[in-house]
Design a protein around this motif. Structure first.
Motif, short mmCIF file in Angstrom:
data_model
loop_
_atom_site.label_atom_id
_atom_site.label_comp_id
_atom_site.label_asym_id
_atom_site.label_seq_id
_atom_site.Cartn_x
_atom_site.Cartn_y
_atom_site.Cartn_z
N SER A 1 0.64 -1.15 0.06
CA SER A 1 0.15 0.01 -0.14
C SER A 1 0.88 1.36 0.04
N SER A 2 1.97 1.11 0.71
CA SER A 2 2.71 2.57 0.92
C SER A 2 3.48 2.80 -0.61
N VAL A 3 3.92 1.66 -1.20
CA VAL A 3 4.67 1.80 -2.37
C VAL A 3 3.69 2.51 -3.55
N GLN A 4 2.46 1.84 -3.41
CA GLN A 4 1.48 2.34 -4.48
C GLN A 4 1.10 3.84 -4.12
N ALA A 5 0.95 3.93 -2.83
CA ALA A 5 0.63 5.50 -2.47
C ALA A 5 1.75 6.50 -3.01
N MET A 6 2.94 6.03 -2.74
CA MET A 6 4.34 6.83 -3.19
C MET A 6 4.41 7.08 -4.57
N ILE A 7 4.12 6.03 -5.38
CA ILE A 7 3.95 6.18 -6.85
C ILE A 7 2.83 6.83 -7.43
N THR A 8 1.82 6.71 -6.92
CA THR A 8 0.88 7.61 -7.38
C THR A 8 -0.17 8.33 -6.16
N PRO A 9 0.82 9.30 -5.71
CA PRO A 9 0.25 9.77 -4.31
C PRO A 9 -1.16 10.80 -4.66
N ASP A 10 -1.71 10.46 -3.29
CA ASP A 10 -3.01 11.40 -3.34
C ASP A 10 -2.70 12.61 -2.43
N LEU A 11 -2.17 13.51 -3.08
CA LEU A 11 -1.59 14.67 -2.29
C LEU A 11 -2.26 15.96 -2.61
N TYR B 1 -14.42 -2.78 -9.43
CA TYR B 1 -12.84 -2.48 -9.17
C TYR B 1 -12.64 -2.99 -7.94
N LEU B 2 -13.51 -3.03 -7.08
CA LEU B 2 -13.19 -3.75 -5.75
C LEU B 2 -12.60 -5.07 -5.81
N VAL B 3 -13.17 -5.64 -6.74
CA VAL B 3 -12.60 -7.48 -7.14
C VAL B 3 -11.39 -7.26 -7.76
N CYS B 4 -11.00 -6.31 -8.65
CA CYS B 4 -9.93 -6.15 -9.24
C CYS B 4 -8.70 -5.55 -8.36
N ILE B 5 -9.12 -4.93 -7.23
CA ILE B 5 -8.09 -4.47 -6.34
C ILE B 5 -7.84 -5.60 -5.43
N GLU B 6 -8.75 -6.67 -5.32
CA GLU B 6 -8.36 -7.91 -4.28
C GLU B 6 -7.26 -8.74 -5.22
N GLY B 7 -7.70 -8.76 -6.43
CA GLY B 7 -6.60 -9.62 -7.24
C GLY B 7 -5.36 -9.11 -7.33
N ILE B 8 -5.06 -7.66 -7.54
CA ILE B 8 -3.83 -7.11 -7.43
C ILE B 8 -3.17 -7.11 -6.31
N MET B 9 -4.21 -7.19 -4.91
CA MET B 9 -3.29 -7.13 -3.69
C MET B 9 -2.55 -8.56 -3.75
N ILE B 10 -3.55 -9.42 -3.82
CA ILE B 10 -2.71 -10.72 -3.72
C ILE B 10 -1.75 -11.16 -4.62
N LEU B 11 -1.74 -10.50 -6.04
CA LEU B 11 -0.26 -10.73 -6.81
C LEU B 11 0.55 -9.84 -6.15
N SER B 12 0.27 -8.71 -5.61
CA SER B 12 1.36 -7.78 -5.05
C SER B 12 2.12 -8.40 -3.84
N PHE B 13 1.31 -9.26 -2.95
CA PHE B 13 1.95 -9.88 -2.16
C PHE B 13 2.65 -11.06 -2.30
N LEU B 14 2.29 -11.58 -3.61
CA LEU B 14 3.11 -12.62 -4.13
C LEU B 14 4.32 -12.21 -4.58
N VAL B 15 4.33 -11.22 -5.21
CA VAL B 15 5.36 -10.66 -5.61
C VAL B 15 6.59 -10.34 -4.53
N LEU B 16 5.93 -9.71 -3.54
CA LEU B 16 7.06 -9.50 -2.39
C LEU B 16 7.27 -10.56 -1.74
N TYR B 17 6.71 -11.76 -1.55
CA TYR B 17 7.15 -13.11 -1.13
C TYR B 17 8.14 -13.63 -1.89
#
Length: 248
Positions: free
Chosen positions: A113-123, A210-226
């Motif tokens: 979540s932090s990396v995503q926030a820093m790359i595309t910040p809601d500032l 888009y919430l379903v897509c976010i769920e998939g992206i979250m799982i994919l990002s967790f797998l990449v981190l692992y």
């Protein structure tokens, strides 16, 4: 000083992937790399854990004070309930307690979540020379650095089981936030609607799909981190088998 703490940024003063934005990201990467390269020296400087924890706490307190001072604090937008905000506080506790349970969650949910926030910040347009910009990157970058420190200095490693436990906890937290959103008319985690500014959510379809897509992206990002830790275990296991065969 007034410009630094301004409550009303110049419109379009922040530019995505501008030189200032890229330099900010590069600084965080360099500091994270430094924590690995100098891990032996840092093991003798445990006060760094307390220092970074204090930085994270002060950052969040300062943001809340700034919101109040600007007369724009609202329970609908200012509570630290976004995932990338709540992990700031959890990371501060993690650094003090050295909790492995918190590390597992902050590593997966916090870094993604932090990396995503820093790359595309809601500032909201705040530029690099303004408080909101500095506070935003100190807090979110601090979460990533906190995980780097525990990996490099304390040798913590996430597990495959902790990956799925983190997925479960994020979904439970999402259910809690959904109830909170309905109660106070908020849009934390963007569960009720997309943000008004341009974001990644614009290409993920309408609400609620888009919430379903976010769920998939979250799982994919967790797998990449692992993945780096999975590869490390595989390589280590292969070397152990070779040494065992050679020793026979």
């Amino acid at each position: 000083m007034n410009r630094f703490f301004t409550c009303h940024p110049v419109q379009h003063s922040f530019q995505l992937f501008s030189i200032e934005h890229l330099v900010t990201l590069a600084i965080i990467v360099v500091i994270g790399t430094f924590s690995f390269l100098c891990r032996k020296q840092l093991r003798r400087k445990r006060f760094m854990f307390v220092l970074l924890s204090l930085v994270l706490i002060v950052s969040e307190v300062a943001y809340q004070a700034w919101e109040i001072g600007c007369h724009q604090w609202s329970a609908k937008t200012s509570l630290p309930l976004q995932l990338s905000d709540i992990v700031v506080l959890l990371a501060a506790v993690m650094l003090i307690t050295k909790s492995r349970i918190l590390f597992y969650f902050v590593y997966f949910a916090g870094i993604s979540s932090s990396v995503q926030a820093m790359i595309t910040p809601d500032l909201g347009g705040y530029a690099y020379d303004q408080f909101r910009y500095i506070q935003f990157y100190v807090s979110h970058g601090g979460v990533v650095l906190a995980c780097c420190m525990l990996i490099a200095i304390c040798r913590y490693q996430p597990t495959f089981r902790s990956l799925w436990m983190s997925v479960l906890f994020v979904n439970l937290y999402g259910a809690f936030i959904y109830v909170m959103n309905r109660l106070i008319g908020a849009n934390y985690l963007y569960m009720m609607k997309k943000p008004e500014h341009a974001s990644l959510l614009d290409v993920l379809g309408p609400h609620p799909w888009y919430l379903v897509c976010i769920e998939g992206i979250m799982i994919l990002s967790f797998l990449v981190l692992y993945l780096p830790f999975w590869m490390h275990k595989k390589i280590k296991g292969s070397k152990s088998k070779v040494n065992f065969v050679e020793g026979e």
